[in-house]
Structure formats: structure tokens, C-alpha cells
Design a protein around this motif. Sequence first.
Motif, mmCIF file in Angstrom:
data_model
loop_
_atom_site.group_PDB
_atom_site.id
_atom_site.type_symbol
_atom_site.label_atom_id
_atom_site.label_comp_id
_atom_site.label_asym_id
_atom_site.label_seq_id
_atom_site.Cartn_x
_atom_site.Cartn_y
_atom_site.Cartn_z
ATOM 1 N N GLY A 80 0.825 -1.198 0.000
ATOM 2 C CA GLY A 80 0.000 0.000 0.000
ATOM 3 C C GLY A 80 0.860 1.250 0.000
ATOM 4 N N ILE A 81 0.371 2.293 0.737
ATOM 5 C CA ILE A 81 1.077 3.563 0.822
ATOM 6 C C ILE A 81 1.252 3.916 2.293
ATOM 7 N N TRP A 82 2.483 4.207 2.688
ATOM 8 C CA TRP A 82 2.799 4.578 4.060
ATOM 9 C C TRP A 82 3.193 6.050 4.092
ATOM 10 N N LEU A 83 2.889 6.677 5.238
ATOM 11 C CA LEU A 83 3.123 8.116 5.400
ATOM 12 C C LEU A 83 3.918 8.352 6.672
ATOM 13 N N ALA A 84 4.923 9.264 6.578
ATOM 14 C CA ALA A 84 5.743 9.598 7.753
ATOM 15 C C ALA A 84 6.182 11.045 7.627
ATOM 16 N N ARG A 85 6.667 11.563 8.773
ATOM 17 C CA ARG A 85 7.174 12.936 8.775
ATOM 18 C C ARG A 85 8.697 12.893 8.802
ATOM 19 N N CYS A 86 9.304 13.777 8.060
ATOM 20 C CA CYS A 86 10.762 13.852 8.018
ATOM 21 C C CYS A 86 11.274 14.427 9.332
ATOM 22 N N ALA A 87 12.387 13.902 9.782
ATOM 23 C CA ALA A 87 12.989 14.367 11.034
ATOM 24 C C ALA A 87 14.009 15.440 10.734
ATOM 25 N N GLY A 88 13.858 16.583 11.401
ATOM 26 C CA GLY A 88 14.869 17.632 11.350
ATOM 27 C C GLY A 88 14.852 18.457 10.104
ATOM 28 N N ILE A 89 13.782 18.470 9.319
ATOM 29 C CA ILE A 89 13.728 19.262 8.092
ATOM 30 C C ILE A 89 12.594 20.262 8.238
ATOM 31 N N GLU A 90 12.912 21.479 7.930
ATOM 32 C CA GLU A 90 11.922 22.554 7.942
ATOM 33 C C GLU A 90 11.747 23.062 6.541
ATOM 34 N N PRO A 91 10.536 23.438 6.135
ATOM 35 C CA PRO A 91 9.307 23.303 6.945
ATOM 36 C C PRO A 91 8.933 21.830 7.098
ATOM 37 N N CYS A 92 7.767 21.619 7.725
ATOM 38 C CA CYS A 92 7.297 20.260 7.953
ATOM 39 C C CYS A 92 7.141 19.537 6.619
ATOM 40 N N THR A 93 7.779 18.398 6.532
ATOM 41 C CA THR A 93 7.778 17.646 5.275
ATOM 42 C C THR A 93 7.253 16.249 5.537
ATOM 43 N N LEU A 94 6.192 15.876 4.786
ATOM 44 C CA LEU A 94 5.619 14.541 4.865
ATOM 45 C C LEU A 94 6.177 13.681 3.719
ATOM 46 N N VAL A 95 6.420 12.411 4.059
ATOM 47 C CA VAL A 95 6.983 11.490 3.068
ATOM 48 C C VAL A 95 6.039 10.324 2.913
ATOM 49 N N MET A 96 5.729 9.994 1.623
ATOM 50 C CA MET A 96 4.894 8.834 1.328
ATOM 51 C C MET A 96 5.753 7.770 0.640
ATOM 52 N N ASP A 97 5.738 6.561 1.235
ATOM 53 C CA ASP A 97 6.473 5.425 0.665
ATOM 54 C C ASP A 97 5.469 4.536 -0.051
ATOM 55 N N LEU A 98 5.539 4.506 -1.401
ATOM 56 C CA LEU A 98 4.574 3.773 -2.197
ATOM 57 C C LEU A 98 5.021 2.324 -2.398
ATOM 58 N N GLU A 99 4.025 1.487 -2.519
ATOM 59 C CA GLU A 99 4.311 0.075 -2.821
ATOM 60 C C GLU A 99 5.073 -0.023 -4.149
ATOM 61 N N GLY A 100 6.082 -0.911 -4.195
ATOM 62 C CA GLY A 100 6.896 -1.048 -5.410
ATOM 63 C C GLY A 100 6.108 -1.620 -6.570
ATOM 64 N N THR A 101 6.433 -1.150 -7.732
ATOM 65 C CA THR A 101 5.767 -1.636 -8.944
ATOM 66 C C THR A 101 6.430 -2.928 -9.421
ATOM 67 N N ASP A 102 5.740 -3.588 -10.315
ATOM 68 C CA ASP A 102 6.288 -4.789 -10.962
ATOM 69 C C ASP A 102 6.594 -5.886 -9.944
ATOM 70 N N GLY A 103 5.780 -5.993 -8.886
ATOM 71 C CA GLY A 103 6.011 -7.028 -7.869
ATOM 72 C C GLY A 103 5.382 -8.346 -8.265
ATOM 73 N N ARG A 104 6.058 -9.436 -7.899
ATOM 74 C CA ARG A 104 5.518 -10.739 -8.270
ATOM 75 C C ARG A 104 4.305 -11.120 -7.411
#
Length: 814
Positions: A80-104
Amino acid sequence: MAKSDENCSVQLIDGDGGFNVDGIDSFIKDVKLGECGLSYAVVSIMGPQSSGKSTLLNNLFGTNFREMDAFKGRSQTTKGIWLARCAGIEPCTLVMDLEGTDGRERGEDDTAFEKQSALFALAVSDIVLINMWCHDIGREQAANKPLLKTVFQVMMRLFSPRKTTLMFVIRDKTRTPLENLEPVLREDVQKIWDSVPKPHAHKDTPLSEFFNVEVTALSSYEEKEEQFKEQVANLRQRFFHSIAPGGLAGDRRGVVPASGFSFSAQQIWKVIKENRDLDLPAHKVMVATVRCEEIANEKFAWFASNQDWLSLEEEVQSGPVQGFGKKLSSIIDTCLSEYDAEATFFDEGVRSAKRVQLEEKLLQLVQPAFQSLLGHIRSGTFDNFKEAFDKALNEGEGFSSAASNCSQTYMAIFDTECAGAIIEQANWDTSRIRDKLRRDIDAHVATIRADKLSELSAHLEKKLKEALSGPVEALLDGANNETWPAIRKLLQRETESAISELSKGLVGYDMDEKTKEKMVTSLENYAKGVVESKTREEAGRVLIRMKDRFSTLFSHDADSMPRVWTGKEDIRAITKTARSASLKLLSVMAALRLDEDDSGEIDNTLSSALLNVSNSSNTKDRSIVATDPLASSSWEKVSPTQTLISPVQCKSIWRQFKVETEYTVSQAIAAQEASKRNNNWLPPPWAIAAMVILGFNEFMTLLRNPLYLGVIFVLYLLAKALWVQLDVSGQFSNGLLPGLLSLSSTFVPTVMNLLKKLAEEGQQRPTTSDPQSNPAITSKRIRNSSSNDMTSTASSAVTETEAGAEYTSGSKED
């Protein structure tokens, strides 16, 4: 949701596409996102499965996304898709880790979630990281090109334009400089954008209106960890103040406040899930593309390993193969039929396109064998043509007829064999090979034609040379007033004979009159050249010829017998006659007279200047030198090209000739004078009369005393014997002093020899007979002996005289 002291992460969308509303709300509260207003940025990453996306995010932003355990094997880590906040970066930055494509795990048929998650990331994020391996650049699937194309097309239709930054992160960078990799990626993105059908509202909208494209590269995490971390640290700095003007984020038009992020994301995902048009290009087409290509590759591999094809390919390397086109067409047709059977249920457009590609690949594979076969057919036909053509010529068929018949026959054979080599699936043109065969045949015919004509010309030229060289030399050797008319007649007769033979030899060549006339002219010029060359050769030896003629005429009489100079010959007249004949030889060889005869003028000029020279040469007036007719480098009315010996050269040759023949003349004069002396050995009449008058008393005394007469007679016999033995007249013929020296050396041996003979005669008489008592018998024996000696001496003298004459006649040559 996973939490830690520094950051936390949440599964925004599960693997089945369910949106985690409670989880996102709790996450927003934990990171206090609602307090950020518009000062926040969203970063997402997508790429192939197990390509190190989570690892990159953890090192780049300090998140704690789950990473793959390499020791347990390569498998799906992020679902699926996971969401996290970056540590120590301004302004507030959200990171989304997407499921890899072409998975068996999802399989090749379930790619809808990949497209939906990618479209969601582009719609929500300010910055999208596209993770890719360095060695995947240029690959269609690994580089996510089809995915991006689909996302671009649907995004413009669903959402208002929003500028997003696409950052391509190249992993495991090789030695290839980034400066060489970056243009390739930018060009690929631009091509994808240009190929996407756009709504009328965005028909002319450039790519830069929607995206900023950035490219960066990182070293291998496993092999160069320290370098990887250093590069990641540098990349991290670019995410600070990313939303500021000129920052890494886009223009952020239409960005929602942070407090509404959860609702906005939920609605976007809902629209994406419910919109079926997002499957364009349709799942069916994508599967058909991949599967039809796989089938085509399998059939191509089958054909390449087919034993029938391999046998044909091997056979065609060594020579022509009967039925090549039919056999190969059958194999190709079988291959294509099997492809059609396996791909019949896939999309028709994709299936047809892949079939065309397969057919093109098969034809490219067999084309070298086809070209090789055509080469064998061409070379074999050409060899057979040459053999048949030579055979036709040897059997006496006309050249042009043989060339035309053989050419037509073997060109038709070539066309028949080419028709058997044609492959039904190919539309290849064989005219180029046919034209080459035609050129080869024409060139061979031209070569044989030239060889035959050259052989004919060489034969006639050889025949002309043999027919002209010897007779011309003989005519020039016997030079007279009829020499050049005879040479011209000989030249005309032999040339006409050669031309007649040439005309007969050219029958069957269909030669035009101009070419034939050219060959006739060439033959005529060659005949003239033979005569001219032989004449120039003889002119170079004219002095030798003149001396030979002079020696022959001077040393032999009219009956060709060697002359004996007895004192009765007119040496002056003989010399003049021999010199006139030699001068005639010079005048004949002075110039070529193949076109006209002006020998009379040259002959008269030479005769008047060299033979009819009177005592004027001894006069005191030397002004005649200025009017010398031979003081010129050319003859009057004779072109320089026809001149063999110039007047000046004639004068020089004549001078040398006279010098070299004067010795022969002087030798003849000396021989004549010596002969006169030998024939007049008696004293003059006055001396005889004086001897009679002054010796009268002595004569009377002899008459009164007969004994004196006997003594004198004996002395006479002895003297006569000595005269004959010593050859006194012969000894004095060479002069007084040589005669005396010769007699002084032979006198004593001759006397001793004579006494020895007398003693032998005395011993042969009977002992009772006294040789002294019969003087008459003794006198008779002495006379006989003297007579024999005289005969021997006379014979010796004649031999010496003849030898002297022969020496005189040969002295010139010596």
C-alpha cells in the motif's frame, strides 16, 4: 501505526486499496500538522519493488519505514502507501512510501493499484522521487515510462494543472557521468509528455507547466556505503526550505491547508478509485503487448533453432539449393501460423503489430542466406555462360550470333532459378543481381571480342613483318634505281593481302564501318611502320653496306671471280665504278620514298657533290664551300620525318667511306706494280747491246776454247738451279733490301742441299762408272734436278701469288 521518539509512520492506504481514515487523522494529530497552515511539503517515492526506496527515505529523511531483509530473500516489503514525517527538516515535510511496482506478489495482470497509487502521489505531492537503477536507464518497464504516460494522461483530465517536481534518483551509479545520463532521462520524459493525448484545454500546454524535472545519482549502498551516505547528506540539504521561492517544490498552486490534508487526500483517492478511465491504456492492451511480445520472441527462437532452416543455411553457403524459396517460405509460414494460434485471444491491434515485427525479424535473419544464394546463382550462371560461349566460338559460330544467343539463354536460366529462390513473405527485388550478371556477361563478351580482334591483328602484323622485313632488306642491299618502286609494290601487295584476310576474319562480328576502317588504317600504318623501321635500321648500317659493296665490286670481276692484279687492269675505272655503286646505295637509303619517288634528285645531288668532283677542289678559290649542296640538314622536297640520312651526314659518311677504302685501292696499286716488276726482270735493251759490244773479245775466246764453254755451261746449270731453288725473282718482288736479307739467310742451306743431292746421285751409279768421266750425263741429271726444283718453285710462286691476291682482296675487311 509505528511510533518513535523522533518520528512516526502510518499506513495511509492498505494493499487492498482501503483508505485508513482513522490512521491519518491520528497521525496528523501526533505530528501537529494542522498547526503548519500552508508551510508544509509532501514528498513521495515510487519505483520498482525491492529497489531500495524505503532505505533511501530512511537515510535521507530519518524515517523508520520497514526495509527488506536481504538474508531472507527478495520479496515485497512495503504494501500500500505509508506516510511519515521527516525528522529535522523545515518546513514540515511529509513522506509517502509507495508500494513497489512490478512485484511478483500482485502478478503481471494486477497493475491497477500501481497506477492508482502513482496518480495519487502525483496529485498530492509537491516532490515525487522516482527511484531507478542506473542499469535500467533506457528500459521501458524498469524506468516506469508506461506508468508515467498513463499518469500524465489521466492527471490532466482529472485535476487542474499543478506544477510538481519529478526527481529521478539514479541508484548504484556507474562510471557513466551524470551529465550523460541526465539528457536521456529528460528526453524520455519529454517524449512521454508529447505522446500523451491531451484535452483541448491543455493541447498546447508545455511539460514545464505541470512538472519540474530534476536528476540526481547515488552510489551503491552495499558496496560504497560511506560514499552513499555522504551523497544522501548532500541531497538532504536540498529539501530544506523546499517551499520557498526557487525551492525544490513546485509552484504549489491550489495547495490545501494542512488541516484539510486528510480530507483532501481521502477525496482524491476516492475519485481515483471510482474513475474507470484510469485504466487507459487498458489493462487488456498492456497485457496483450507484453504477452504477444513474449510469444513472438519464443517463435523467433524456435525458427532460429529449426533444423530445416539450419540445414538450408548450411547448404546455401556452399552452392545453390533447389527449392530454397519454397522450403524457407514453408518454415516461415509455419512459424507465423503458430504465433497466430497462440496470440489469437489478445488485442487485435497489438497482435497484428507484433506479428509484423516478428515477420520483419525472420526476414532479416534469412536475408543473408537469400543474398548468398543469389550470388551462387549469378556466379554459376556466369560460369556456364562463359563455357557455352567459348564452345560456340570453337564450333565456328559467328561472334555476334554466339554472344546474343548465349546471353539470352543464360539470362532466362537466371530468371528461372531466381524465381525458385523467392520467399513468399518477402518482397525483395532481384533486379540488382540481375543487372550485375548482365554487366558481367557484357564485360566478358567485350573482353573476348577485344582478345579475338587483338589476336587477329597480331597474326596479320606478324605475317606482314615476315613478308616485308626480309624482302625490304634484300632490296635495300641491292640498291638501284628500281629499289623504291619495288618496295612500294611489295608494300602494296602485302598490305592488300593482309586487308583481305582481315575482312574475312571480321565476318560475324557485326562491326560498324567506322571501326572496321579504323582497323584497316591501323594495319596499313603498321605495314608502313615495318618498312620504315627496317629502312631506318639499314640506314644505320649504311657505311658497312657501302664498304661491303665496294669491296665486292673492286675485288671481283664481272664473273664474280677474285681479281688478280697483273698490271693490265684500270684501277681508276674500277675504283670509280665501285664508288658509284656504293654512292647509289647511300642515295637510296638517304630518305623514305613510300609515297613518291624523288631518288633522282638526291642521286644527282650526291653524284655532283661527291663523285663528279674535279680538280676544282685543289684550286685556290675556296668560295665553293659556301655553295656546297650538302651543307644542309634536310633534303629539298623531302619532309624531315621522311629523312633517314641528312645531306651533312651523307657527306660525313662518304668522307669516312673514302678513308676506309683507300687502303684497299693502295694495296691493289702496289700489287699491280709488283706484278709488273716480276714480269720485267731482264735488263733494258741498251744494257744488252752494251754487253754484246763490250764482251765481244771474251765471246771469241770462248769460241776458240770449247772447254770454257763446257765449264760455263756447267756453271750456268748450277746458277739456274740456285736461281730456281732460291726463287730470286720472288724474293726481290717485295723490294731490294728484303730480297737481299732473305737470300743471305737461305743461300748456304740451298747450296748444301744441292751438293747433298749430287752426292746421292753419285752413290747410285755403278762403282765401275765414274761420274766425272761423263760430264754430259752429269749435266743432264743436274738439269733434271733443276727442272724439278724449278717446277716446285714455280708452283710455290703461283700459290704465293694467288695468296697475295686473296690477301689483297681481303685486306679491306681485315
